[in-house]
Design a protein around this motif. Structure first.
Motif, PDB file in Angstrom:
ATOM      1  N   GLU A 107      49.848  44.853 -11.952  1.00 52.89           N
ATOM      2  CA  GLU A 107      49.537  44.905 -10.532  1.00 52.89           C
ATOM      3  C   GLU A 107      49.270  46.367 -10.189  1.00 52.89           C
ATOM      4  O   GLU A 107      50.096  47.249 -10.488  1.00 52.89           O
ATOM      5  CB  GLU A 107      50.710  44.399  -9.699  1.00 52.89           C
ATOM      6  CG  GLU A 107      50.464  44.518  -8.195  1.00 52.89           C
ATOM      7  CD  GLU A 107      51.698  44.249  -7.368  1.00 52.89           C
ATOM      8  OE1 GLU A 107      51.543  43.948  -6.166  1.00 52.89           O
ATOM      9  OE2 GLU A 107      52.823  44.343  -7.918  1.00 52.89           O
ATOM     10  N   VAL A 108      48.149  46.659  -9.577  1.00 51.19           N
ATOM     11  CA  VAL A 108      47.746  48.039  -9.326  1.00 51.19           C
ATOM     12  C   VAL A 108      47.604  48.272  -7.830  1.00 51.19           C
ATOM     13  O   VAL A 108      46.855  47.563  -7.145  1.00 51.19           O
ATOM     14  CB  VAL A 108      46.423  48.365 -10.044  1.00 51.19           C
ATOM     15  CG1 VAL A 108      45.944  49.767  -9.674  1.00 51.19           C
ATOM     16  CG2 VAL A 108      46.601  48.252 -11.562  1.00 51.19           C
ATOM     17  N   THR A 125      54.022  47.131 -12.260  1.00 52.13           N
ATOM     18  CA  THR A 125      53.316  47.515 -11.042  1.00 52.13           C
ATOM     19  C   THR A 125      53.038  49.005 -11.111  1.00 52.13           C
ATOM     20  O   THR A 125      53.931  49.791 -11.449  1.00 52.13           O
ATOM     21  CB  THR A 125      54.147  47.194  -9.786  1.00 52.13           C
ATOM     22  OG1 THR A 125      54.406  45.793  -9.737  1.00 52.13           O
ATOM     23  CG2 THR A 125      53.421  47.617  -8.522  1.00 52.13           C
ATOM     24  N   GLN A 173      43.343  56.546  -6.496  1.00 48.86           N
ATOM     25  CA  GLN A 173      42.060  56.104  -7.041  1.00 48.86           C
ATOM     26  C   GLN A 173      41.081  57.237  -6.813  1.00 48.86           C
ATOM     27  O   GLN A 173      40.784  57.600  -5.682  1.00 48.86           O
ATOM     28  CB  GLN A 173      41.559  54.845  -6.338  1.00 48.86           C
ATOM     29  CG  GLN A 173      40.151  54.408  -6.767  1.00 48.86           C
ATOM     30  CD  GLN A 173      40.083  54.022  -8.238  1.00 48.86           C
ATOM     31  OE1 GLN A 173      40.826  53.175  -8.703  1.00 48.86           O
ATOM     32  NE2 GLN A 173      39.186  54.655  -8.983  1.00 48.86           N
ATOM     33  N   ALA A 190      42.433  49.023 -11.176  1.00 51.96           N
ATOM     34  CA  ALA A 190      42.798  47.616 -11.368  1.00 51.96           C
ATOM     35  C   ALA A 190      41.984  46.970 -12.481  1.00 51.96           C
ATOM     36  O   ALA A 190      42.466  46.076 -13.187  1.00 51.96           O
ATOM     37  CB  ALA A 190      42.611  46.849 -10.063  1.00 51.96           C
TER      38      ALA A 190
END
Length: 402
Positions: free
Chosen positions: A55-56, A35, A40, A48
């Motif tokens: 998992e982002v 994870t 971003q 992602a």
């Protein structure tokens, strides 16, 4: 193994820490259930999509900070915002019954930021940490090209002694990684549970094998950002001490305020005709430079890591560097001549002497090139680094069970 990885910026299309963090995340996602927590950045590909096996979880990076890119890169202006958001998310997940085996704060690399996982009940790793190296005293007068926030490293020792937030989060870490052994001494004021040296950089593969020094002369190469600490001016001065070896030439790849100063130094010393200043060069063309050079000369005297050394060694280049900071760890005596850092004058003379010795001893030059490749295989390949990191995770967890 459920691993949660934290870094402010992770991006395969960026440079610096963001790109390095991406390489760690990409390779880790192939070995563990990963994870990722990060910003971003506006206008960049979705994280992602870049990390399909992980998992982002991301939060938008404030556009305001991006107006001051160099400043933001150095001080991580958005870190407090991301820190609070990520801790809030983690608490919510844990309140809902979710667990993670281990947390890893990969970035920021500078040892100035408290660890995200402190006090959350998750075993955690911090690093590889770097930076905080001080300029050798006899070089200080020539480092006027340093930015003011770079000079703020002088307060780091104070923080390691007296900043309770930073100290507690490092004290409670199950493992601190440092880019080189010097970081253990740098953090000496903090009682660490465990320290391991691991350079944050790596390479995917080796360049095609070749022999260096097959033709007459020596083609020296220096790659680095155009600041005084990267040692370009010292290599220029060394060329002047090799006036009897006119077929020793130097190519410089890098951009910054130091480049013009190095060029003026070359003019003053009447060696400009033997030096090519390329300025900023795309990464693929830099790799091409490694492939046509005979010797990598990188006397960076405040280098926490030294990723360009791995790139040069990947191409089978022998190295001349300094016995200080990251370069002292990245290289060894089989592949490099590591010089003491005392004064600028002494360093230039030592570089010239080392070049002359290798000019006259081609068998040693070739042996050092082969040793460079061998060292990268054991220390620098991403596959080797990730395997070692996962092994360290397992050791941390085994220690917790006992």
């Amino acid at each position: 193994m459920k691993v949660i990885l934290f870094a402010p910026n992770i991006d395969s299309t960026d440079v610096g820490e963001a790109l390095i963090a991406y390489k760690w995340a990409e390779k880790l996602s192939e070995k563990v259930e990963l994870t990722v927590l990060a910003f971003q950045r506006p206008g960049r590909p979705f994280l992602a999509e870049q990390l399909p096996q992980a998992e982002v979880i991301t939060w938008p990076e404030p556009k305001l900070f991006l107006r001051f890119e160099r400043f933001n890169s150095g001080l991580k202006l958005g870190y407090p915002l991301l820190y609070r958001a990520a801790r809030r998310w983690l608490r919510q997940q844990m309140d809902n019954g979710r667990y993670f085996d281990i947390g890893h704060q990969l970035m920021p690399q500078a040892a100035r930021y408290p660890a995200l996982f402190y006090g959350l009940g998750i075993p955690y790793v911090v690093g590889p940490l770097g930076g905080s190296l001080l300029t050798p005293k006899h070089f200080i007068s020539e480092t006027g090209t340093d930015s003011w926030f770079t000079r703020m490293r002088v307060i780091d020792p104070w923080r390691f002694r007296f900043d309770p937030w930073l100290r507690r989060s490092y004290e409670e870490a199950d493992l601190i990684l440092g880019v080189a052994p010097y970081m253990q001494e740098t953090l000496g004021a903090i009682p660490l549970k465990r320290f391991e040296a691991m350079l944050e950089l790596g390479v995917d593969n080796l360049a095609p094998k070749r022999l260096v020094g097959e033709q007459a002369g020596l083609r020296l190469l220096h790659v680095g950002r155009g600041v005084r600490t990267k040692g370009l001016r010292d290599v220029v001065r060394a060329i002047a001490y090799l006036s009897d070896l006119q077929d020793v030439t130097l190519t410089s790849a890098g951009q910054g305020p130091e480049i013009d100063l190095a060029r003026k130094e070359a003019e003053k010393l009447e060696v400009l005709h033997r030096i090519t200043f390329l300025g900023q060069v795309p990464h693929d063309k830099v790799r091409a430079l490694y492939d046509v050079s005979d010797l990598f000369v990188f006397p960076s005297f405040r280098e926490p890591a030294g990723g360009v050394l791995y790139e040069a060694m990947r191409a089978g280049l022998p190295v001349i560097t300094v016995d200080y900071g990251g370069p002292s760890f990245v290289t060894d005596d089989t592949c490099a001549i590591r010089l003491p850092v005392s004064t600028p004058e002494a360093l230039a003379k030592d570089i010239a002497k080392a070049v002359r010795n290798l000019y006259q001893d081609r068998s040693r030059l070739k042996a050092m090139g082969s040793a460079s490749r061998a060292r990268v295989v054991t220390e620098g390949l991403w596959e080797s680094k990730i395997t070692r990191l996962v092994g360290l995770y397992k050791e941390v967890l085994t220690g917790k069970l006992h």
